[in-house]
Design an enzyme around this catalytic site. Sequence first.
Site, short mmCIF file in Angstrom:
data_model
loop_
_atom_site.label_atom_id
_atom_site.label_comp_id
_atom_site.label_asym_id
_atom_site.label_seq_id
_atom_site.Cartn_x
_atom_site.Cartn_y
_atom_site.Cartn_z
N GLY A 80 26.47 30.16 -14.00
CA GLY A 80 24.94 30.02 -13.42
C GLY A 80 25.80 32.23 -14.15
N THR A 81 26.29 32.50 -13.35
CA THR A 81 27.18 34.17 -13.46
C THR A 81 27.61 34.38 -14.68
OG1 THR A 81 27.27 33.79 -10.47
CG2 THR A 81 28.96 35.74 -12.79
N ASN A 156 15.09 32.57 -7.60
CA ASN A 156 15.54 31.62 -6.52
C ASN A 156 15.68 31.86 -4.71
OD1 ASN A 156 17.32 34.27 -7.87
ND2 ASN A 156 18.42 34.06 -5.98
N ALA A 205 26.48 24.37 -12.58
CA ALA A 205 26.50 22.58 -11.75
C ALA A 205 25.85 22.27 -10.60
CB ALA A 205 27.81 21.76 -11.82
N HIS A 206 26.93 23.12 -9.61
CA HIS A 206 27.05 23.72 -8.37
C HIS A 206 24.75 23.45 -7.29
CE1 HIS A 206 26.08 26.91 -6.65
NE2 HIS A 206 26.74 27.66 -7.45
N CYS A 331 23.85 34.49 -1.46
CA CYS A 331 24.56 35.61 -1.84
C CYS A 331 24.78 36.53 -1.69
CB CYS A 331 25.27 35.64 -3.40
SG CYS A 331 23.94 35.48 -4.47
N1 PLP Z 1 21.59 32.79 -11.49
C1 PLP Z 1 20.08 31.96 -10.25
C2 PLP Z 1 19.65 32.21 -10.12
C3 PLP Z 1 20.77 31.54 -9.07
O1 PLP Z 1 20.50 31.76 -8.69
C4 PLP Z 1 22.57 31.85 -9.26
C5 PLP Z 1 23.21 31.35 -8.18
O2 PLP Z 1 22.14 31.34 -6.58
C6 PLP Z 1 22.93 32.21 -9.55
C7 PLP Z 1 22.83 32.55 -10.61
C8 PLP Z 1 24.48 31.99 -10.05
O3 PLP Z 1 25.54 31.32 -10.53
P1 PLP Z 1 26.55 30.49 -10.43
O4 PLP Z 1 26.70 29.97 -8.26
O5 PLP Z 1 26.98 29.68 -10.49
O6 PLP Z 1 27.43 31.96 -10.64
#
Ligand code: PLP
Length: 388
Positions: A80-81, A156, A205-206, A331
């Site tokens: 996602g990041t 989230n 995916a996670h 995080c």
């Molecule tokens: N965007 C949202 C809404 C999320 O909840 C998260 C992870 O907590 C991310 C982005 C980041 O995803 P990743 O952990 O795959 O980098």
Amino acid sequence: MNSQCPNAMQKRIYADHAATTPLMPEALEAMLPFLKENFGNPSSIHSWARKSREAVREARATIAKCINAEPEEIFFTSGGTESDNWVVKGSSGGLLVSSYEHHAVLSAVASEARRGRGVVYVRPKVGNGGGYIMPERLSKVWTDGIGLVSVMMANNEIGTINPIHLLSEFAHKRGALFHTDAVQAVGHIPIDVREMGVDFLSASAHKFNGPKGIGFLFIRKGVKLEPLLNGGQQENGLRAGTENVASIVGMATALKVNFDQMEENTAHLENLTSRLRDGIDRIFPSAIYLGDGVAGQLPGFTSVSFPGHAAEGLMHMLDLKGIAVSTGAACDSKNTQISHVLKAVNATNEIARSTIRITLGSENTVADVDVILAALKRILRGAGNDII
Ligand code: PLP
């Protein structure tokens, strides 16, 4: 034995699925051959490469089908990041983003602002039934020169779901592109990129029982985005780097299984969530639910404040009883400041400091919910919790 330690016989309960989810057995099974004998590089020419190449092709087609996209609109990323950073940094023009986005969007936007790009923030609706973004709110802050609007599909921390089709329509009418961070939504609620009218959509995916460190970005056909990573010609020349074949296969498998079981999973999670909330209301009638409004919430999601009880303390006491919940975004859990999401929805300091997030997953059971309730009852009604 230290009485503070969780009992070795005690069943541990994981209720923090918004942070991450367990890898489903089907995904692990599908991944194993690509971690063992089928290790060929999909870009090679020889026969070793063929299986890997075919697996990546199939995974792309599977994922595309689950979100009503074309296979060539799916680009594999490290999660996602990366997907969020790619859209923010690879797009042009001013940025309009919601103030309660994940830091993967907000920090990328801040980095662009430091390089001179114009940025406008839109706050979610506050108060009862708040926590979501409507086009009227975008209209209030709109300025000329905005090239990209980015509003997350589901938040989230409070689980609210935004009306993405209305927001993308608003952006397109004013000539801007539209991105949604759907990391919390993909695999959990129906996603149709055509109906939603999005140009970009991020997924990881996670969050849907796939492996960590893999995700994808949907880029609508014909829409231009500068690469974030330069190098080889993988992903149609737009995302360099040897493909993470095993994880790509695991991600596609996990998404397909969740997609096929979505109705069943949603019904199960709604049942568990109402049992949890009924129980909480009996134990602690002054509990306050965040994001519990007209917009709807992700299945299994409960963000709840127990005024007078510090969230940190509650989380640690539940952990000692073998129950995993969180105090906001994972995080952010080391950050003692009030979460930017709770601030954005105007939660008072006391509410923000006493809010825990309980996110149930399809493997949770009615018995798990009853154990969580029994633990909350003991903690909230017993002595010793640190009062704010
Ligand atoms: N965007 C949202 C809404 C999320 O909840 C998260 C992870 O907590 C991310 C982005 C980041 O995803 P990743 O952990 O795959 O980098």
